[in-house]
Design a protein around this motif. Structure first.
Motif, PDB file in Angstrom:
ATOM      1  N   TRP A   9       0.804  -1.195  -0.008  1.00 37.59           N
ATOM      2  CA  TRP A   9      -0.209   0.054  -0.003  1.00 37.59           C
ATOM      3  C   TRP A   9       0.754   1.302  -0.016  1.00 37.59           C
ATOM      4  O   TRP A   9       1.954   1.481   0.575  1.00 37.59           O
ATOM      5  CB  TRP A   9      -0.842  -0.219   1.324  1.00 37.59           C
ATOM      6  N   HIS A  10       0.709   2.358  -0.795  1.00 39.48           N
ATOM      7  CA  HIS A  10       1.011   3.638  -0.636  1.00 39.48           C
ATOM      8  C   HIS A  10       0.207   4.600  -0.386  1.00 39.48           C
ATOM      9  O   HIS A  10      -0.834   4.946  -1.211  1.00 39.48           O
ATOM     10  CB  HIS A  10       1.733   4.009  -2.171  1.00 39.48           C
ATOM     11  N   ALA A  11       0.328   5.421   0.612  1.00 41.42           N
ATOM     12  CA  ALA A  11      -0.584   6.172   1.149  1.00 41.42           C
ATOM     13  C   ALA A  11      -0.446   7.534   0.401  1.00 41.42           C
ATOM     14  O   ALA A  11      -1.163   8.409   0.509  1.00 41.42           O
ATOM     15  CB  ALA A  11      -0.488   6.561   2.648  1.00 41.42           C
ATOM     16  N   GLN A  12       0.891   7.734  -0.174  1.00 37.76           N
ATOM     17  CA  GLN A  12       1.038   8.712  -1.138  1.00 37.76           C
ATOM     18  C   GLN A  12       0.643   8.664  -2.536  1.00 37.76           C
ATOM     19  O   GLN A  12       0.973   7.668  -3.233  1.00 37.76           O
ATOM     20  CB  GLN A  12       2.720   9.223  -1.006  1.00 37.76           C
ATOM     21  N   ALA A  13      -0.409   9.332  -3.024  1.00 36.93           N
ATOM     22  CA  ALA A  13      -0.803   9.421  -4.231  1.00 36.93           C
ATOM     23  C   ALA A  13       0.170   9.820  -5.530  1.00 36.93           C
ATOM     24  O   ALA A  13       1.173  10.858  -4.761  1.00 36.93           O
ATOM     25  CB  ALA A  13      -2.234  10.265  -4.650  1.00 36.93           C
ATOM     26  N   THR A  14       0.026   9.706  -6.398  1.00 37.66           N
ATOM     27  CA  THR A  14       0.972  10.151  -7.536  1.00 37.66           C
ATOM     28  C   THR A  14       0.525  11.260  -8.464  1.00 37.66           C
ATOM     29  O   THR A  14       1.065  11.859  -8.975  1.00 37.66           O
ATOM     30  CB  THR A  14       1.459   9.150  -8.429  1.00 37.66           C
ATOM     31  N   VAL A  15      -0.871  11.429  -8.028  1.00 39.95           N
ATOM     32  CA  VAL A  15      -1.658  12.456  -8.885  1.00 39.95           C
ATOM     33  C   VAL A  15      -2.001  13.614  -7.736  1.00 39.95           C
ATOM     34  O   VAL A  15      -2.406  13.296  -6.664  1.00 39.95           O
ATOM     35  CB  VAL A  15      -2.575  11.984  -9.806  1.00 39.95           C
ATOM     36  N   SER A  16      -2.306  14.663  -8.527  1.00 41.92           N
ATOM     37  CA  SER A  16      -3.006  15.961  -7.738  1.00 41.92           C
ATOM     38  C   SER A  16      -4.426  15.489  -7.053  1.00 41.92           C
ATOM     39  O   SER A  16      -5.125  14.557  -7.707  1.00 41.92           O
ATOM     40  CB  SER A  16      -3.084  17.101  -8.400  1.00 41.92           C
ATOM     41  N   ALA A  17      -4.774  16.131  -6.141  1.00 41.68           N
ATOM     42  CA  ALA A  17      -6.238  16.006  -5.735  1.00 41.68           C
ATOM     43  C   ALA A  17      -7.266  16.303  -6.631  1.00 41.68           C
ATOM     44  O   ALA A  17      -8.475  15.399  -6.980  1.00 41.68           O
ATOM     45  CB  ALA A  17      -6.652  16.782  -4.528  1.00 41.68           C
ATOM     46  N   GLN A  18      -7.092  17.253  -7.604  1.00 38.69           N
ATOM     47  CA  GLN A  18      -8.010  17.670  -8.428  1.00 38.69           C
ATOM     48  C   GLN A  18      -8.172  16.363  -9.747  1.00 38.69           C
ATOM     49  O   GLN A  18      -9.048  16.049 -10.196  1.00 38.69           O
ATOM     50  CB  GLN A  18      -7.486  18.861  -9.447  1.00 38.69           C
ATOM     51  N   THR A  19      -6.861  15.866  -9.933  1.00 33.40           N
ATOM     52  CA  THR A  19      -6.852  14.690 -10.942  1.00 33.40           C
ATOM     53  C   THR A  19      -7.524  13.440 -10.444  1.00 33.40           C
ATOM     54  O   THR A  19      -8.407  13.001 -10.940  1.00 33.40           O
ATOM     55  CB  THR A  19      -5.553  14.424 -11.423  1.00 33.40           C
ATOM     56  N   TYR A  20      -7.329  13.360  -9.225  1.00 32.51           N
ATOM     57  CA  TYR A  20      -8.125  12.319  -8.467  1.00 32.51           C
ATOM     58  C   TYR A  20      -9.306  12.098  -8.663  1.00 32.51           C
ATOM     59  O   TYR A  20     -10.236  11.353  -8.952  1.00 32.51           O
ATOM     60  CB  TYR A  20      -7.371  12.185  -7.127  1.00 32.51           C
ATOM     61  N   GLU A  21      -9.866  13.249  -8.092  1.00 31.83           N
ATOM     62  CA  GLU A  21     -11.217  13.625  -8.373  1.00 31.83           C
ATOM     63  C   GLU A  21     -12.115  13.461  -9.671  1.00 31.83           C
ATOM     64  O   GLU A  21     -13.076  12.979  -9.896  1.00 31.83           O
ATOM     65  CB  GLU A  21     -11.715  15.004  -7.701  1.00 31.83           C
ATOM     66  N   ARG A  22     -11.263  13.786 -10.750  1.00 34.53           N
ATOM     67  CA  ARG A  22     -11.728  13.672 -12.054  1.00 34.53           C
ATOM     68  C   ARG A  22     -11.626  12.188 -12.309  1.00 34.53           C
ATOM     69  O   ARG A  22     -12.547  11.739 -13.145  1.00 34.53           O
ATOM     70  CB  ARG A  22     -10.853  14.642 -13.169  1.00 34.53           C
TER      71      ARG A  22
END
Ligand code: OOG
Ligand code: NI
Length: 439
Positions: A190-203
């Motif tokens: 598991w990686h708690a650190q995303a590789t994309v921005s919060a905005q991209t994640y939402e999209r």
């Protein structure tokens, strides 16, 4: 090179290491393991003859080691490399599952041992899904997802090197096998650190939660591990007592005297804290992906039996599917492993007819356990873990098996051919042991 470690042994070490890692990451999985161990001990105590049958077919010995897991990969390249990594552990792709008609933009296979002796040692399976980016309608988002995936390598350099070593040297020695397990474990972490921005994640979430799960992280974290229970109804009933909230219904066939295929239940995915990169550091967020599941495995069905099951599931009327081992066997609806009895071996049989030999007590037929998955159940498991906004509408349902096999770099094996081969081999061995030839 010193002695090669058997692929079955590497698979057992990997399965144990993955279970320990997941238990540390998701403590509820540990609670589920304890629950299943308790239920299995009770079931064995309550049904001694059932336990003897399981012991005779080798199922009891593997029970506490038995589990499956699931991962979702993003690219053809990732799928092809994970196939090579699983091959080091004696696991091959079996069956093609198309989840698009159920509104899940993936197609899948199960990596598992195929040889009966290897299955008896450790049947560890991994349901492995490949994201179908082409099903994202928004072209800009599709391209962003593709370029994000293209930037990551889900394998450590050490894992890549050891896959090569295993392929060229024909196996791994002790030290290499242990390093391989440790390196490959990193792919499932598991990686708690995303590789994309919060905005991209939402999209990505707006397109489909599953797309966000695959694209937003460094690797294809193991999303569940599933121990095998002998009594899923008891396990489902006991979950709330242990503070675990199960999904509403058990997937698969209803409870029967003669268990068939696969019955599964799960607890809902956890909402976990993650961090998105941004210009000044990170932004906090949450992600739901990881859950716990338990399953009860029954007898594998023949194509005719499976057709009856699929029709029964659709109509919710299971009466056409006999709940009786003799009827299932005589009707060629389920697969069986035949064995000569001590009585049969001592006697001189007058007949080579299997049904007559069974009636005489010279031969027994044991149900062959179903080692695979069910697409409708899998879709139900996916859906119940994607959160309230899960999209119910089906994607265009083209079965893209050829595309999948091209990504995989090889064809998937036909599960029915494997069960048929096991049944036929057991018949030939039984007749031979009795000094008979097929009629
Ligand atoms: C896989 C779901 C399928 C099962 O047991 O049917 C599955 C996933 O959620 O990635 O594991
Ligand atoms: Ni599962």
């Amino acid at each position: 090179m010193s002695a090669v470690v058997h692929p079955d042994e590497i698979r057992s070490r990997f399965s144990a290491a993955l279970s320990a890692m997941y238990r540390a990451e998701v403590p509820q999985y540990g609670d589920l393991l304890t629950l299943v161990a308790d239920i299995n001990a009770q079931a064995i105590k309550a049904d001694a003859s059932g336990a003897d049958r399981l012991a005779a077919s080798g199922e009891l010995a593997r029970l506490s080691e038995e589990r499956h897991g699931a991962i979702r990969v993003g690219t053809a390249d990732e799928l092809a490399t994970i196939a090579r990594a699983f091959a080091v552990m004696g696991m091959e792709p079996v069956s093609y599952y198309n989840l698009a008609p159920a509104g899940v933009p993936v197609h899948s296979t199960a990596f598992r041992p195929v040889d009966p002796a290897a299955l008896a040692r450790n049947p560890f399976r991994v349901f492995t899904s490949l994201l179908r980016l082409e099903l994202i309608e928004d072209e800009a988002l599709r391209e962003e997802a593709a370029s994000t995936l293209a930037r990551r390598d889900i394998f450590t350099p050490g894992a890549r090197a050891l896959i090569e070593t295993a392929e060229t040297a024909g196996g791994l020695d002790e030290d290499q096998a242990d390093r391989f397990v440790a390196e490959l474990l990193e792919t499932f972490r598991w990686h708690a650190q995303a590789t994309v921005s919060a905005q991209t994640y939402e999209r990505l979430v707006a397109a489909h939660r599953l797309i966000a799960d695959v694209v937003s992280f460094k690797g294809p974290h193991i999303n569940h591990l599933t121990p095998r229970t002998l009594d899923i109804d008891a396990a489902q009933a006991a979950m709330p007592e242990r503070g675990i909230t199960p999904k509403e219904t058990i997937e698969g066939p209803p409870a029967r005297a003669c268990p068939i295929l696969l019955r599964q239940t799960s607890f809902k995915a956890l909402e976990e804290a993650i961090a998105f990169p941004d210009a000044d550091g990170t932004t906090a967020g949450t992600h739901t992906a990881r859950f716990g599941e338990i399953e009860q495995r029954g007898c594998a069905l023949t194509p005719a039996g499976r057709a009856l099951y699929d029709a029964a599931l659709a109509s919710k009327d299971f009466s056409a599917l006999p709940d009786d081992w003799d009827a299932l066997r005589r009707g060629d609806l389920a697969w069986f492993r035949y064995r000569a009895t001590p009585q049969g071996l001592a006697a001189r049989a007058e007949t080579a007819d299997l049904e007559d030999l069974i009636a005489l007590g010279h031969v027994v037929a044991e149900p062959i356990t179903y080692e695979d998955f069910l697409p409708v159940s899998a879709a139900g498991i996916f859906q119940s873990n994607l959160g309230a906004e899960a999209r119910a509408a089906a994607y265009a349902a083209d079965p893209a098996k050829t595309d999948f096999e091209q990504a995989l770099g090889r064809p998937v094996q036909d599960e029915m051919a494997l069960y048929r081969a096991e049944q036929n081999a057991s018949i030939a061995a039984t007749l031979k042991a009795l000094g008979l030839t097929a009629p």
